[in-house]
Design an enzyme around this catalytic site. Structure first.
Site, PDB file in Angstrom:
ATOM      1  N   GLU A 186      14.059  -6.297 -12.195  1.00  0.00           N
ATOM      2  CA  GLU A 186      13.069  -6.581 -11.586  1.00  0.00           C
ATOM      3  C   GLU A 186      12.127  -4.779 -11.477  1.00  0.00           C
ATOM      4  OE1 GLU A 186      12.510  -9.386  -8.820  1.00  0.00           O
ATOM      5  OE2 GLU A 186      12.743 -10.981 -10.547  1.00  0.00           O
ATOM      6  N   PRO A 187      12.584  -4.024 -11.899  1.00  0.00           N
ATOM      7  CA  PRO A 187      12.104  -2.733 -11.165  1.00  0.00           C
ATOM      8  C   PRO A 187       9.935  -2.025 -10.990  1.00  0.00           C
ATOM      9  CG  PRO A 187      12.974  -2.070 -13.602  1.00  0.00           C
ATOM     10  CD  PRO A 187      13.310  -3.463 -13.177  1.00  0.00           C
ATOM     11  N   GLY A 188      10.793  -1.620 -10.030  1.00  0.00           N
ATOM     12  CA  GLY A 188       9.039  -1.355  -9.765  1.00  0.00           C
ATOM     13  C   GLY A 188       8.536  -0.003  -9.497  1.00  0.00           C
ATOM     14  N   ARG A 189       9.095   0.346  -8.659  1.00  0.00           N
ATOM     15  CA  ARG A 189       8.807   1.865  -8.005  1.00  0.00           C
ATOM     16  C   ARG A 189       9.562   2.690  -8.782  1.00  0.00           C
ATOM     17  NH1 ARG A 189       8.072   3.033  -2.828  1.00  0.00           N
ATOM     18  NH2 ARG A 189       9.078   0.570  -2.210  1.00  0.00           N
ATOM     19  N   ARG A 223       1.162   4.684   2.528  1.00  0.00           N
ATOM     20  CA  ARG A 223       2.926   4.772   2.109  1.00  0.00           C
ATOM     21  C   ARG A 223       3.333   5.200   4.030  1.00  0.00           C
ATOM     22  NH1 ARG A 223       6.323   5.967  -0.037  1.00  0.00           N
ATOM     23  NH2 ARG A 223       8.067   3.749   0.309  1.00  0.00           N
ATOM     24  N   TYR A 257       4.511   3.416   6.262  1.00  0.00           N
ATOM     25  CA  TYR A 257       6.282   2.596   6.475  1.00  0.00           C
ATOM     26  C   TYR A 257       6.402   4.405   7.040  1.00  0.00           C
ATOM     27  CZ  TYR A 257       5.510  -0.644   2.751  1.00  0.00           C
ATOM     28  OH  TYR A 257       4.720  -1.547   1.477  1.00  0.00           O
ATOM     29  N   CYS A 310     -11.232   6.834  10.874  1.00  0.00           N
ATOM     30  CA  CYS A 310     -10.826   7.409  12.107  1.00  0.00           C
ATOM     31  C   CYS A 310      -9.202   6.731  12.901  1.00  0.00           C
ATOM     32  CB  CYS A 310     -11.945   6.390  13.189  1.00  0.00           C
ATOM     33  SG  CYS A 310     -13.600   7.343  12.161  1.00  0.00           S
ATOM     34  N   GLU A 311      -7.972   7.328  13.285  1.00  0.00           N
ATOM     35  CA  GLU A 311      -7.001   6.673  13.722  1.00  0.00           C
ATOM     36  C   GLU A 311      -5.885   7.873  12.918  1.00  0.00           C
ATOM     37  OE1 GLU A 311      -5.273   2.991  12.649  1.00  0.00           O
ATOM     38  OE2 GLU A 311      -7.291   2.157  11.765  1.00  0.00           O
TER      39      GLU A 311
HETATM   40  C1  LIG Z   1       8.715  -5.838  -4.644  1.00  0.00           C
HETATM   41  C2  LIG Z   1       9.465  -6.582  -6.019  1.00  0.00           C
HETATM   42  C3  LIG Z   1      10.114  -6.155  -6.488  1.00  0.00           C
HETATM   43  C4  LIG Z   1       9.855  -4.642  -6.993  1.00  0.00           C
HETATM   44  O1  LIG Z   1      10.266  -3.662  -6.135  1.00  0.00           O
HETATM   45  P1  LIG Z   1      10.901  -2.225  -6.594  1.00  0.00           P
HETATM   46  O2  LIG Z   1      11.228  -1.760  -4.944  1.00  0.00           O
HETATM   47  O3  LIG Z   1       9.376  -1.764  -6.984  1.00  0.00           O
HETATM   48  O4  LIG Z   1      11.737  -2.294  -7.507  1.00  0.00           O
HETATM   49  C5  LIG Z   1      10.629  -6.503  -7.550  1.00  0.00           C
HETATM   50  N1  LIG Z   1      11.669  -8.262  -7.278  1.00  0.00           N
HETATM   51  C6  LIG Z   1      10.912  -8.553  -6.082  1.00  0.00           C
HETATM   52  C7  LIG Z   1      10.975 -10.402  -6.377  1.00  0.00           C
HETATM   53  C8  LIG Z   1       9.543  -8.644  -5.685  1.00  0.00           C
HETATM   54  O5  LIG Z   1       9.270  -8.891  -4.683  1.00  0.00           O
END
Ligand SMILES: *Cc1c(COP(=O)(O)O)cnc(C)c1O
Length: 423
Positions: free
Chosen positions: A279-282, A318, A322, A348-349
């Protein structure tokens, strides 16, 4: 090769000069490279499949990183599935053409409405995070006369070595079920009506750049799957989650080697007769996006020089959320680094700061800058704080670009407010 490069000191997005785009599109806006997304997807899927095993690996892109329809459609056409964490994300995924049979539903707080919608859609799998959730899914699927395919998300109690706000696999985090209770929870799930226990799931956090926590996790999951198979559970799917980090700061960040990551998956998990979900996102989106912004003021104080941008923390959270590092580059490059700036937004922060003590060439009012690697967790985390409407988004492919999200009109934002009739 990254799709954002300088040619004759002008920043290009694929074959288009970013300066030329700013002549047509008002800043600030997000800019995405279609080719970069495609290349990232191919690199990922090739790493997983290069090892020539017969194991079926499915990428389920974590939509929360960026859920624009144009981006989801790009990934859908490449064969990606989706990891969703709300009904809204599920609807977005389906609308973009990602089939329900490739969609997994994660998250600790699924509502009854969301579960019913997902059941009726026929998704691949619910990643279940608690007993009460399991009970609710069972009840709803019985009521609908359907069967819910589920995996249990295990919390392996592993330190992901990342920012505490995006670490999810420690015992103290709200995610998953303690690994020590694996057998008990699977026994419980197996006896619930309307539930088909088909898998196991884990996700230890985000922006992880060292392989050790992944290796530890895969090893633990392999042990648990072996135990569960011995107990007679028909585990067919291992979902290893996402979390693969990218290089935000080339000078200090470790590089997470995709090939080695994929090899670890195969080393520990491909002998168990299961298909594998990642499940990659980033890792798919971050490098594909820029936030294009203009310098509104150069402000000099006795202490510092500030670049005050037209983008702010509400557009891109971000750094303030973070303390994240992002490269900031001029659209028109000059050869010498000569000034040190704090780069801030107009909100304004004091937290509305994109970078501190950053060395750049001399910058003047009106210059354009880009904040790099903002394709993931950028626009999706934006807000309208300070009554700043959502900004627009464009996508570049080769020498053309298209608007993929209209900027929000101020009237649209303000007119949502209603007055009580007694006021
Ligand atoms: C956020 C999330 C991801 C994706 O994470 P990345 O760091 O963007 O790869 C995958 N699975 C679950 C359950 C998440 O909450």
């Amino acid at each position: 090769m990254n799709q954002f490069t300088y040619i004759d000191n002008r920043l290009y997005a694929e074959a288009l000069s970013v300066m030329d785009i700013t002549k047509e599109i008002a800043t600030p806006f997000y800019l995405y490279s279609h080719t970069e997304i495609t290349n990232n997807y191919h690199r990922f899927s090739q790493a997983l499949n290069r090892l020539n095993t017969k194991v079926n690996c499915q990428i389920c892109y974590a939509i929360k990183a960026n859920s624009n329809q144009a981006i989801l459609k790009t990934l859908a056409l490449l064969g990606s599935g989706a990891d969703v964490v709300s009904e809204g994300e599920l609807q977005r995924a389906l609308k973009a053409g990602i089939p329900a049979s490739k969609i997994v539903f994660s998250g600790v707080g699924k509502t009854a409405q969301e579960i019913s919608f997902a059941l009726k859609s026929g998704i691949l799998q619910f990643n279940v995070e608690s007993e009460p959730e399991l009970k609710r899914i069972s009840k709803l699927s019985v009521a609908l006369n359907l069967t819910a395919n589920i995996a249990i998300r295990i919390n392996p109690d592993i330190e992901a070595d990342t920012h505490e706000k995006i670490s999810t696999g420690k015992a103290e985090n709200k995610f998953g079920i303690e690994h020590t209770r694996t057998k008990a929870i699977y026994a419980y799930a197996a006896n619930l009506p309307g539930i088909n226990v088909q898998g196991i799931d884990v996700h230890i956090g985000s922006q992880i750049t060292s392989l050790a926590p992944f290796e530890e996790t895969f090893k633990k999951i392999a042990e648990l799957v072996t135990e569960l198979l011995d107990e007679g559970h028909d585990i067919k799917v291992i979902d290893v989650g996402g979390g693969i980090g990218i290089t935000y700061n080339p000078e200090t960040d470790k590089q997470c080697d995709l090939q080695q990551y994929a090899e670890l998956i195969h080393q520990y998990l491909s002998g168990l007769g299961c298909s594998i979900i990642v499940e990659p996102g980033r890792a798919l989106l971050a490098s594909a996006g820029l936030l294009v912004t203009q310098v509104n003021y150069v402000k000099t104080t006795p202490e510092k020089q500030f670049l005050i941008l037209d983008a702010a923390m509400n557009d891109f959270a971000r750094p303030s959320l973070y303390d994240a590092y992002h490269q900031i580059l001029p659209v028109k490059q000059q050869s010498t680094l000569s000034s040190v700036y704090d780069i801030v937004g107009p909100v304004c922060e004091t937290g509305d700061t994109f970078a501190k003590a950053r060395e750049l060439a001399n910058i003047e009012q009106g210059d354009f800058l880009v904040i790099k690697d903002t394709g993931a967790y950028g626009s999706v985390m934006s807000s309208t704080y300070n009554t700043r409407p959502f900004i627009g988004e464009i996508m570049v492919k080769g020498d053309k670009f298209s608007t993929i999200r209209q900027p929000q009109a101020l009237a649209e934002l303000i007119n949502k407010d209603l007055l009580p009739d007694w006021l």
